[in-house]
Scaffold this active site. Structure first.
Site, PDB file in Angstrom:
ATOM      1  N   ALA B 330       0.838  -1.206   0.000  1.00  0.00           N
ATOM      2  CA  ALA B 330       0.000   0.000   0.000  1.00  0.00           C
ATOM      3  C   ALA B 330       0.873   1.256   0.000  1.00  0.00           C
ATOM      4  O   ALA B 330       1.966   1.251  -0.546  1.00  0.00           O
ATOM      5  CB  ALA B 330      -0.985  -0.035   1.150  1.00  0.00           C
ATOM      6  N   SER B 331       0.437   2.296   0.682  1.00  0.00           N
ATOM      7  CA  SER B 331       1.116   3.595   0.552  1.00  0.00           C
ATOM      8  C   SER B 331       2.498   3.636   1.182  1.00  0.00           C
ATOM      9  O   SER B 331       3.212   4.618   1.031  1.00  0.00           O
ATOM     10  CB  SER B 331       0.255   4.684   1.187  1.00  0.00           C
ATOM     11  OG  SER B 331      -1.020   4.669   0.579  1.00  0.00           O
ATOM     12  N   THR B 332       2.886   2.573   1.896  1.00  0.00           N
ATOM     13  CA  THR B 332       4.201   2.606   2.535  1.00  0.00           C
ATOM     14  C   THR B 332       5.330   2.692   1.525  1.00  0.00           C
ATOM     15  O   THR B 332       6.446   3.058   1.881  1.00  0.00           O
ATOM     16  CB  THR B 332       4.430   1.353   3.397  1.00  0.00           C
ATOM     17  OG1 THR B 332       4.232   0.199   2.580  1.00  0.00           O
ATOM     18  CG2 THR B 332       3.479   1.315   4.579  1.00  0.00           C
ATOM     19  N   ILE B 333       5.057   2.372   0.257  1.00  0.00           N
ATOM     20  CA  ILE B 333       6.146   2.412  -0.724  1.00  0.00           C
ATOM     21  C   ILE B 333       6.175   3.742  -1.482  1.00  0.00           C
ATOM     22  O   ILE B 333       6.962   3.920  -2.413  1.00  0.00           O
ATOM     23  CB  ILE B 333       6.070   1.240  -1.725  1.00  0.00           C
ATOM     24  CG1 ILE B 333       4.657   1.027  -2.276  1.00  0.00           C
ATOM     25  CG2 ILE B 333       6.529  -0.055  -1.074  1.00  0.00           C
ATOM     26  CD1 ILE B 333       4.181   2.029  -3.244  1.00  0.00           C
ATOM     27  N   LYS B 334       5.332   4.678  -1.065  1.00  0.00           N
ATOM     28  CA  LYS B 334       5.342   5.970  -1.760  1.00  0.00           C
ATOM     29  C   LYS B 334       6.695   6.675  -1.657  1.00  0.00           C
ATOM     30  O   LYS B 334       7.178   7.248  -2.647  1.00  0.00           O
ATOM     31  CB  LYS B 334       4.208   6.864  -1.236  1.00  0.00           C
ATOM     32  CG  LYS B 334       2.855   6.437  -1.823  1.00  0.00           C
ATOM     33  CD  LYS B 334       1.701   7.226  -1.268  1.00  0.00           C
ATOM     34  CE  LYS B 334       0.395   6.745  -1.902  1.00  0.00           C
ATOM     35  NZ  LYS B 334      -0.780   7.279  -1.202  1.00  0.00           N
TER      36      LYS B 334
END
Lengths: 372, 622
Positions: B330-334
């Site tokens: 999810a957004s943790t790799i942004k």
């Protein structure tokens, strides 16, 4: 007493008691060596040593007692003794006690008694009595009579079953016939007959365990943990002894109990392991000395009965030695025969010494008969 | 013939005849004795060596001695895996004549189950007769006493004392340490292939999973042996020679018991995983997967009932969620994508886009939603990360394209095994055109890139992988290899087990690292940052990124309603954080299954863990 060996008081004194000194020395040497081996083979058991020494004492007493009996007396009693023996064998067959799967013992109330032991003496004595009552060499009919006298007790004992003893008893009787001078041709014929008899023996007379022993003998490695175990361990004990042995009390095969029945039937393996080939040669020398001495006594005997009995006993003694050593060292199948005067054992030792008593009697009584 | 019977006996002739026979007999005796002598010569002289060897073989047995298994300590020397003496009831079939009778008699003294008896009899058939075989493990004191008192009645039955593995913390370290169990046939074959079987002659156990398996060789040690003299019953007479076993190496972990306990406590309510590593070198500080189970159950052979319960549990406790839990990041790799965007000059720090609350591809009316329906308005890279704007990343992802994303993310460690020192690890998935062709036999569509840009769809990671793939951001392009073991035998470090960080990224503008780390710091430090609330009042500065992974597809016009859908399809909460933000010493990933939003559910747990880390002084370097 016009003894040849005058001058030696001890000899003459022994001769007074009808003791043959060289034979006695031979036997004592054997007993001494035997006790030494037994001490090791029993796992240094003082209890066993005491029992064996007591037994040897009794056996020596029996020997001396038999030595006092004149050969003529023995001759007179030979056949009655034989008949009593046969009767006892029949009694065993009917009311005997069973031990280790065989009916061999007669319970006399105060002791267990094996009538087949009597027959070891009675059969050759009776056959000798029968043959010697006619001129030598024996005629065919007398031979047949002798064979019959052997056959009856042999078969009675074989069905107990005690194949080893029955064969030894038959052998003792046959030795009488051989020494009496039965013709070689006949011997060859009988040998042929016996070979023909072997398949019958195998098929009908031998029990399963006896057949198994023979099969194991032929190929002991086929069953190294089962019935071949005895003979394999025994050969390992003997072979690992080498020339001079592992030393007294230091045989690993025997001390660590890899060797079965080490103090009874397989005691020769203990001796071989601890004293090596050297010990074996000494043992065989003692045995050979005893046998030769006994044969000399036999041939010097005054009458045919004495010659035949003493000669037969001597050869039977040899057979014991050979069968035991042969079985322990893998030359013969395992049959329960002890090593004479070395194995820990009861009745057979007494019987054996009685036989030596008879031989001594034969050796010491002749001159008194010849003199007058 | 009968007439001749009265013939006068010729004594001289008879005597001659007897003497002939006597001489013949003596010659025969001598011949037979010669046969014996010849045979003795063959046995005692010719074959002496052979029989001597066999005699020694009878007498001397070589008894292997099992080495003591190495112990496992935590970072401060607290024992995590020890060896304790246990007593077991063993039988030697060779010495037992009547097995059925013996078992029946034993059953009157000691309780053992039919299952134990069956397993025992199976071993009796499989093994050699003189091997001792276990009937019952872990006898209690009373049973030992009963058996000792009745020893004489049972030849061939013994009570053996041996050291057995014990994990004092029970289920706390299960997925990290793993456990040992009896060596099975397949493992034995493998040992034979590796030429190690001889070293295991006295060993019964082998590491089955986790560190116990990975470091099996080091922990096992070297077998010793005794040459003993035995009698015909195999009883020991004396020891002739003894070569002691060399114990296995003790190993020390970077994991801290306190931190691990904290992880367990805060995960109690969730299925999920927490992993904390030191981002500088990859040392693992905490490693917990929930639910867990007691590894001690496996040491003595788990009962099938217990095992089935674990195996069939809906919560799947046997899965090591730290390394095998495959979750959409999810957004943790942004932040990771942001670095690529900046590096490739797809965006700059001043790039702004308009977020109406959704994104559409050219020539398409499919709306890719932002998690805020009404949109973020004008968004730059800072806002896009602190407030986790999806539209910004949809747009950037399309501009980057799958090939650049896939290549760059692989370099950072996504879709790759981390190389941690346990073997139960998934590489998860960082998709590419080739992967989709091979896997689904379909071309890659731009529509696949859009959700990929916010760490959804085909992109999955394990919690550990996410942590490790973050280290290049913090280490100026250097990727660490995570490792639980930090030292062998009390500090004597074996370099081969700890790899130095590898330079995986060659960054054109070093400033880009600072930008990305700054955005993550602001996520925590600025009002409105998705992790701000979770870290209010923290005594240390930290940085992080929240993630909320959507598991259920939501129809175009529908609204996500957590209460309306199956609990198992609710969003996964993710949090990726590190501290201190300018000089990180701890990097934490929290992954919670079906817990809801990452900022409100996962970030507070990371906060608790970091609180413990800084207040308890786990980090001794600072």
């Amino acid at each position: 007493m016009n003894d040849d060996f005058t001058g030696n008081a001890r000899h003459s004194r022994l001769a007074q008691f009808h003791i043959d000194t060289p034979l006695l020395l031979g036997l004592l040497a054997l007993i001494g060596f035997g006790l030494m081996v037994l001490y090791s083979a029993s796992g240094q058991s003082i209890v066993m040593m005491e029992r064996q020494i007591v037994r040897l004492g009794i056996a020596l007493a029996v020997m001396i007692a038999f030595a006092q009996i004149k050969p003529q007396t023995l001759k007179r009693w030979s056949f009655p003794l034989f008949l009593v023996g046969v009767a006892l064998l029949v009694a065993v067959m009917l009311v005997g006690s069973v031990g280790k799967g065989a009916q061999r013992w007669l319970d006399l109330g105060f002791m267990m008694f094996q009538p087949s032991e009597i027959m070891k003496l009675a059969v050759p004595m009776a056959v000798a009595w029968f043959i010697a009552s006619h001129s030598l060499p024996p005629r065919i009919l007398h031979l047949l009579g002798g064979v019959l006298m052997c056959a009856v007790p042999t078969l009675l004992i074989a069905q107990q079953p005690d194949l080893g003893t029955s064969i030894l008893i038959a052998t003792a009787g046959v030795f009488v016939l051989f020494l009496s001078g039965m013709s070689w041709r006949l011997i060859a014929f009988v040998a042929g007959l016996i070979s023909a008899f072997l398949p019958i023996l195998w098929l009908f007379l031998m029990r399963e365990y006896q057949r198994q022993r023979v099969l194991t003998f032929l190929n002991p490695e086929s069953d190294p943990l089962g019935s071949g175990y005895h003979i394999i361990q025994s050969k390992i004990a003997i072979g690992s002894g080498g020339f001079d042995g592992k030393g007294w009390l230091h045989g690993t095969q025997s001390q660590l109990e890899f060797l079965p029945e080490r103090h009874t039937d397989f005691i020769f393996a203990v001796l071989s392991e601890e004293f090596g080939m050297l010990g074996v040669l000494i043992l065989l020398a003692i045995y050979l000395f005893i046998i030769v001495r006994c044969m000399i006594i036999s041939s010097r005997a005054q009458d045919n009965y004495s010659k035949l009995v003493a000669g037969s006993f001597t050869l039977t003694f040899f057979v014991y030695v050979f069968v035991n050593i042969g079985m322990v060292s893998g030359l013969l199948p395992v049959v329960g025969v002890p090593l004479p005067l070395v194995s820990f054992g009861g009745t057979s030792m007494v019987t054996l010494m009685a036989a030596f008593g008879v031989i001594m009697s034969v050796g010491t009584h002749k001159r008194m008969l010849a003199a007058p | 013939m009968f007439k001749k019977r009265v013939a006068i006996q010729d004594f001289a002739a008879e005597s001659r005849l007897f003497n002939q026979r006597a001489v013949f007999a003596i010659l025969f005796v001598v011949l037979m004795f010669s046969v014996i002598v010849f045979n003795q010569y063959q046995l005692q002289i010719v074959s002496y060596q052979d029989y001597q060897t066999r005699s020694e073989g009878n007498r001397i047995k070589v008894v292997p001695l099992a080495p003591n298994r190495g112990l496992i300590y935590d970072r401060s020397g607290i024992l995590l895996a020890e060896n304790r003496p246990v007593f077991s009831l063993e039988l030697i079939p060779e010495q037992i004549n009547d097995m059925a009778g013996t078992l029946a008699e034993l059953a009157t003294l000691i309780e053992f189950t039919a299952e134990q008896q069956d397993a025992f009899l199976k071993q009796v058939r499989a093994q050699r007769r003189f091997n001792s075989i276990t009937l019952k493990e872990q006898l209690d004191d009373q049973e030992v006493a009963i058996l000792a008192a009745n020893q004489h009645r049972f030849p061939g039955v013994t009570v053996e004392a041996r050291l057995s593995r014990h994990y004092p913390f029970g289920d706390l370290f299960t997925h990290a340490l793993g456990y040992i169990g009896k060596i099975n046939t397949r493992e034995l074959q493998q040992l034979e292939l590796d030429g190690e079987a001889a070293n295991y002659a006295a060993s019964r156990d082998i590491g089955k999973i986790g560190l116990e398996r990975f470091y099996q060789r080091e922990l096992h040690g070297t077998m010793g042996y005794q040459e003993v003299e035995v009698n015909n019953r195999g009883r020991l007479i004396r020891v002739l020679r003894s070569v002691p076993a060399v114990s296995g190496q003790n190993i020390q972990l970077g994991i801290d018991v306190g931190l691990q306990l904290t992880a367990q406590q805060i995960l109690k309510q969730h299925r999920g995983a927490i992993v904390a590593i030191d981002p500088r070198d990859g040392a693992v500080l905490a490693f917990y997967s929930n639910p867990s189970y007691d590894p001690n159950l496996f040491v003595h052979g788990i009962s099938s009932a217990n095992y089935n319960e674990l195996l069939n549990s809906r919560d799947r406790p046997l899965i090591n969620r730290v390394t095998q839990g495959v979750y959409p990041p999810a957004s943790t790799i942004k932040p990771h994508l942001a670095l690529l965007g900046l590096e490739s000059r797809t965006i700059t720090t001043s790039t702004k886009i308009w977020d109406p609350g959704y994104y559409t591809l050219p020539n398409s009316d499919h709306r890719f939603r932002d998690h805020i329906r009404w949109g973020h308005g004008w968004v730059d890279i800072y806002t896009a990360i602190t407030k986790s704007c999806d539209t910004f990343f949809y747009d950037m992802g399309i501009k980057l394209g799958i090939d650049r994303i896939s290549e760059y993310m692989h370099k950072m460690g996504f879709g790759e095994k981390t190389g941690i020192d346990i073997l139960e690890e998934s590489s998860a998935n960082m998709p590419s055109r080739g992967w989709k062709r091979a896997r689904h036999n379909q071309p890659w569509y731009p529509g696949d890139t859009v959700p990929l840009s916010i760490g959804q769809s085909y992109w999955t990671t394990t919690p550990l992988q996410l942590a490790v793939a973050t280290t290049p951001l913090l280490n100026r392009g250097k990727l660490v290899t995570p490792h639980m073991v930090t030292a062998f035998n009390n500090g004597e470090i074996t370099a081969a087990n700890i790899l130095p960080p590898r330079q995986v990224l060659e960054v054109e503008n070093e400033q880009n690292y600072a930008v990305v780390m700054d955005t993550m710091h602001q996520t925590v430090s600025t009002l409105g940052g998705t992790a701000h609330r979770a870290f209010i009042g923290a005594q240390y500065s930290s940085a992080g990124k929240t993630g909320t992974a959507q598991l259920a597809a939501i129809a175009q016009d529908a609204k996500y309603n957590a209460d309306a859908i199956d609990e198992r399809l609710r969003d996964n909460a993710m949090y990726l954080g590190y501290a201190p933000y300018d000089k990180p010493t701890i990097l934490v990933v929290v992954a919670l299954e079906n817990a809801g939003g990452g900022g409100s559910n996962a970030a507070p747990l990371a906060r608790q863990l970091m609180d413990y880390y800084f207040t308890a002084g786990v980090n001794r370097d600072e």
